[in-house]
Design an enzyme around this catalytic site. Structure first.
Site, PDB file in Angstrom:
ATOM      1  CB  ALA A 135      44.240  14.661 -42.757  1.00 12.53           C
ATOM      2  CD  GLU A 146      46.191  11.667 -41.799  1.00 12.47           C
ATOM      3  OE1 GLU A 146      47.323  11.640 -41.275  1.00 12.47           O
ATOM      4  OE2 GLU A 146      46.021  11.695 -43.041  1.00 12.47           O
TER       5      GLU A 146
HETATM    6  N1  PHE Z   1      51.504  12.885 -43.570  1.00 11.20           N
HETATM    7  C1  PHE Z   1      50.217  13.262 -44.093  1.00 11.20           C
HETATM    8  C2  PHE Z   1      49.484  11.969 -44.373  1.00 11.20           C
HETATM    9  O1  PHE Z   1      49.825  11.214 -45.201  1.00 11.20           O
HETATM   10  C3  PHE Z   1      50.249  14.041 -45.339  1.00 11.20           C
HETATM   11  C4  PHE Z   1      50.858  15.397 -45.226  1.00 11.20           C
HETATM   12  C5  PHE Z   1      52.135  15.611 -45.658  1.00 11.20           C
HETATM   13  C6  PHE Z   1      50.145  16.437 -44.708  1.00 11.20           C
HETATM   14  C7  PHE Z   1      52.715  16.847 -45.593  1.00 11.20           C
HETATM   15  C8  PHE Z   1      50.704  17.675 -44.650  1.00 11.20           C
HETATM   16  C9  PHE Z   1      51.984  17.884 -45.090  1.00 11.20           C
HETATM   17  O2  PHE Z   1      48.591  11.612 -43.730  1.00 11.20           O
HETATM   18 ZN    ZN Z   2      49.996   9.446 -44.343  1.00 10.02          ZN
END
Ligand code: PHE
Ligand code: ZN
Length: 872
Positions: A267, A303
């Site tokens: 996500a 998230e």
């Molecule tokens: N940042 C997101 C998370 O850790 C993970 C993610 C990274 C999703 C790269 C898509 C692309 O919640």
């Molecule tokens: Zn994250």
């Protein structure tokens, strides 16, 4: 290994602040049958703190239609346009840049940038997807305010979403419509999101403690509204928890979650517009298991928590990824522990860490929590950055305590709200709030590899003194041959002969030792009898801890330790040691053994009045990948056989107990997802699994009955998994019935694929090859690839088959997939990480498969990095 086209690595030490800031971004996005036209207006200003230089913008797969500065079309001499860069040589101090590009979301199979999925168009911009939408300085330290207008056909795409608040919408000619969204918060481009689709929405509201009302919406594929309730409840729980635990409120008017079936990761925390893999949104008792429900809680929370740890305070550069990910995983772990069971949460975290992160830390892709170099940043969304990163935050918490940790968080936000910062900034806030000097602790951020701590104890009866001596070493990792000692918080208790905790002074029963040199001794006074040490309680540091326990000492800990984690740990040591000893025996052609003491210890746990979920965790044998790390040369067949042999011995020794418990735990009412019921189901299904280790038709019939009668996916799937691993025809019967019933539920089909790919049956590879051609499989869909191919890659015995068939098969699929989706292909390539731990014949097969992959022309940077490092 080098190649003529080796992509260049990026280094942390080369970081420079941006020469230009972008204050505002206005996007006009027009979806047309021949592509999407993106017109961008950027307010750009020179960064006075940096020597003047050109403006460098990133782009990828953009068809540039026009470029203008302050309303004047750019003259060709004013810029250089490459495939992936647009350099404007000498712009004015402050100006408006207008660009117009066309992109092709229908052809975007990488699922990064703007792409088509079943119900419409979605974005994924972290880490570098925004450059696939428009020209932009695509780096997290450039933060801007965004206004977005979307135009599309109204009947096909009634839903038009972007970050922030809706400010205008209406109809346009030819059955089209538009919507404009304004995000009041400055954000880096990786948090940009937009959705143009046909979706249903579940709406709700949330009132924060200070009285702000937030509109919540969960958008899903039409017809799936009845699978959104759990995610909505999880969102509201998370919002409440963050207020109560960290005093953090939601700052948004609209918080939206959009579920999409084609998604590379779990996500994404885009500001106010999270985009989720359907796997972490959709749930209903008959299609989702208890584990799914719990994972949804965790991912929704994760998230949401990013809104503060990631979005309000973001990363200066991608080397700092763990700043947001380690901290946010720690926060979602704590949320999970508070909402479900703290002890089982911790056990599962550590099981996961050992299965994934320890092997990573010992392999060719090993890197520190804060890497200092990468070739492809997408390859660094790893267990190390996430899970070990969370352990590092947890150690800070352990060292300074809950209250100081909370003050540190307050300090962090007070100092850095609205900024893009580094891991040092986070630790400095913790140091200043607690008064603790974290300088020696920083090794954890810089150094890769899992430290190995050896402990030995000596008891001096005359002096009533127990001395614990600890030594630490950290094995070399790529690029880091010599390691410094780490500051390791070692939580220790001492159990007396009656199983009770001894007083370590002042009524304390657990001491946190600060172990920071190669060797250190810790003395405990007034100890009346030789104790059994309970070391690394609650897994206080991500290390391997060796202590030469006797079998009876482990049984003592398993029965009595007041630290539930270490009770579990004692059982894992007991079982793990025995499996490894038996693997060696089997490899020598001898028979496996199972001492009566081990069976008796298992029975004590099974019949104890502990929480059923805990009993189930305690009787789950350590996994093959985890155990393989302890073998000098891995013999996957012997390991597999030894693990099965212990399962069978436990089943034979405890058959009546398993059977009685299976019956006693029969469900009383209709299914509901709650922690207590889930624990009972888990234990009951564990009993069913053990009984089927006995390979008897009667128990298979029992499993088949459960499969047919279950009113929920947890019990149905557990029975299916048991049968799919058993002999007899019942497995095929159940698999066919399962597919017939669930073929239209994509996430359930994923389970069906995974259970076959993970099976221990002899013909598993042939089955997987057949499934590749099945209508249920789709190489373009990441969930399908993970379910079938990555599960097979994690099938220890079959992936590492002696004839190399597993290696060849997976390497060929990586090559096919690389042309479609390099990120997912590179994730699949990580199955090869541990190839050097196997015998020379297997190594030869693996090397050949990797070399063939490495030699392919046009390999992506993603797969290249993984394969190249594997071959070094
Ligand atoms: N940042 C997101 C998370 O850790 C993970 C993610 C990274 C999703 C790269 C898509 C692309 O919640
Ligand atoms: Zn994250």
């Amino acid at each position: 290994m080098t190649s003529a086209v080796s992509p260049a690595p990026v280094f942390l030490k080369d970081y420079l602040p941006p020469a230009w800031w972008v204050d505002t971004v206005s996007l006009d996005v027009d979806l047309r049958p021949d592509g999407t036209v993106v017109s961008a207006t950027l307010a750009v200003r020179r960064n006075p703190e940096v020597a003047p230089g050109p403006l460098c913008l990133n782009g990828a797969e953009l068809e540039t239609l026009s470029l203008a500065i302050d309303g004047q079309s750019l003259s060709p001499s004013a810029y250089t346009l490459g495939d992936e860069s647009l350099v404007i040589t000498a712009p004015p101090e402050r100006f408006t840049l207008e660009t117009k590009v066309r992109i092709q979301p229908d052809r975007n199979t990488q699922l990064s940038g703007f792409y088509r999925s079943k119900d419409g168009y979605f974005t994924q911009c972290e880490p570098q997807g925004f450059r696939r939408i428009t020209w932009f300085p695509d780096r997290p330290d450039v933060m801007a305010c965004y206004t977005v207008t979307l135009h599309a056909d109204k009947a096909s795409y009634p839903v038009l979403l972007a970050n922030g608040n809706p400010v205008a919408q209406g109809d346009e000619a030819d059955g089209r419509h538009f919507a404009t969204w304004v995000d009041p918060f400055r954000k880096p481009s990786y948090l940009f999101a937009m959705v143009v689709a046909k979706l249903d929405v579940l709406r709700d509201t949330y009132r924060t403690t200070s009285g702000r009302e937030v509109q919540l919406g969960i958008f899903v594929e039409p017809g799936k509204l009845d699978q959104c309730g759990h995610a909505m409840a999880a969102l509201k729980k998370s919002m409440r928890w963050d207020e109560a635990t960290f005093g953090l409120e939601c700052d948004l008017d609209h918080y939206m979650i959009v579920a999409v079936g084609d998604f590379n990761m779990g996500a994404m925390e885009n500001k106010g517009l999270n985009i989720f893999n359907t796997k972490y949104v959709l749930a209903r008792a008959d299609v989702a298991t208890d584990v799914d429900f719990e994972n949804i809680d965790r991912v929704v929370a994760h998230e949401y928590f990013h809104n503060w740890t990631g979005n309000r305070v973001t990363c200066r550069d991608w080397f700092q990824l763990s700043l947001k990910e380690g901290l946010t995983v720690f926060r979602d772990q704590e949320f999970g522990a508070d909402t479900h069971s703290r002890q089982t949460a911790r056990i599962r975290e550590v099981r996961g860490l050992r299965a994934m992160q320890f092997p990573e830390d010992a392999g060719p892709m090993a890197h520190p929590v804060r890497p200092s170099t990468y070739v492809e940043i997408n390859n660094f969304y790893t267990a190390t950055v996430y899970e070990k990163g969370a352990e590092v935050v947890r150690m800070i918490h352990t060292l300074i305590g809950k209250d100081a940790f909370r003050r540190g968080m307050d300090t962090y936000f007070a100092r850095h709200d609205g900024q893009a910062v580094t891991c040092e900034d986070f630790v400095a806030a913790m140091a200043d709030a607690s008064g603790v000097d974290f300088t020696p602790f920083m090794t954890w951020y810089r150094q890769a590899g899992t430290p190995r701590v050896s402990a030995r104890g000596s008891y001096d009866a005359a002096a009533r003194r127990y001395t614990l001596t600890l030594t630490q070493v950290c094995p070399p990792t790529p690029g880091q041959p010599d390691k410094a000692p780490c500051l390791i918080p070692v939580a220790v208790g001492l159990l007396g002969p009656d199983g009770r905790d001894l007083d370590l002074g002042g009524g304390r029963t657990t001491a946190i030792l600060q172990f920071s040199t190669h060797e250190q001794s810790f003395v405990f006074e007034n100890i009346d009898a030789a104790p059994v040490p309970s070391l690394l309680r609650n897994f206080s540091a991500p290390v391997v801890l060796d202590f030469d326990y006797q079998e009876r000492e482990l049984a003592h800990l398993l029965a009595h330790d007041s630290d539930p984690f270490n009770r579990w740990e004692a059982g894992q040591r007991l079982f793990g040691d025995l499996i490894l000893a038996n693997a060696a025996r089997l490899a020598r052609g001898e028979a496996a053994e199972c001492p009566a003491g081990v069976i008796a210890a298992a029975r004590t746990v099974l019949l104890s009045d502990s929480d059923p979920a805990f009993i189930a965790e305690a009787l789950t044998l350590p996994g093959e990948a985890t155990l393989a790390e302890r073998m000098a040369v891995v013999d996957p067949d012997a390991l597999h056989a030894a693990r099965n042999a212990l399962a069978r011995a436990l089943a034979a020794g405890l058959e009546d107990d398993f059977l009685a418990l299976y019956e006693r735990l029969a469900p009383v009412g209709a299914y509901q997802f709650d922690t207590a019921d889930a624990g009972r189901r888990r234990l009951r299904n564990l009993c069913l699994g053990y009984l089927n280790e006995l390979d008897r038709g009667g128990y298979r019939a029992q499993a088949l009955r459960q499969f047919e009668q279950a009113d929920n996916m947890t019990d149905q799937f557990a029975a299916l998994a048991t049968l799919a691993n058993a002999g007899g025809d019942e497995g095929d019967t159940a698999l066919a019935a399962f597919y017939a019933r669930w073929q239209h539920e994509a996430l359930v089909v994923d389970k069906w694929l995974a259970v076959q790919a993970g099976s221990r049956r002899d013909d598993t590879l042939a089955g997987v090859e057949r499934l590749m051609a099945h209508a249920a499989f789709d190489l373009k869909n990441p969930n399908k690839v993970y379910a079938l191919l990555r599960t097979f890659g994690g099938n220890h015995r079959h992936f590492h088959a002696a004839d190399g068939s597993g290696y060849r098969f997976v390497a060929e699929r990586i090559a096919d997939l690389d042309a479609i989706n390099p990120q997912v292909a590179a994730r699949l390539a990580r199955c090869f990480d541990r190839w050097r731990k196997f015998d020379t014949s297997r190594q030869a097969h693996a090397r050949a498969a990797l070399a063939a992959l490495h030699a392919r022309p046009g390999l992506s940077r993603d797969v290249f990095e993984v394969v190249d490092k594997a071959l070094v």
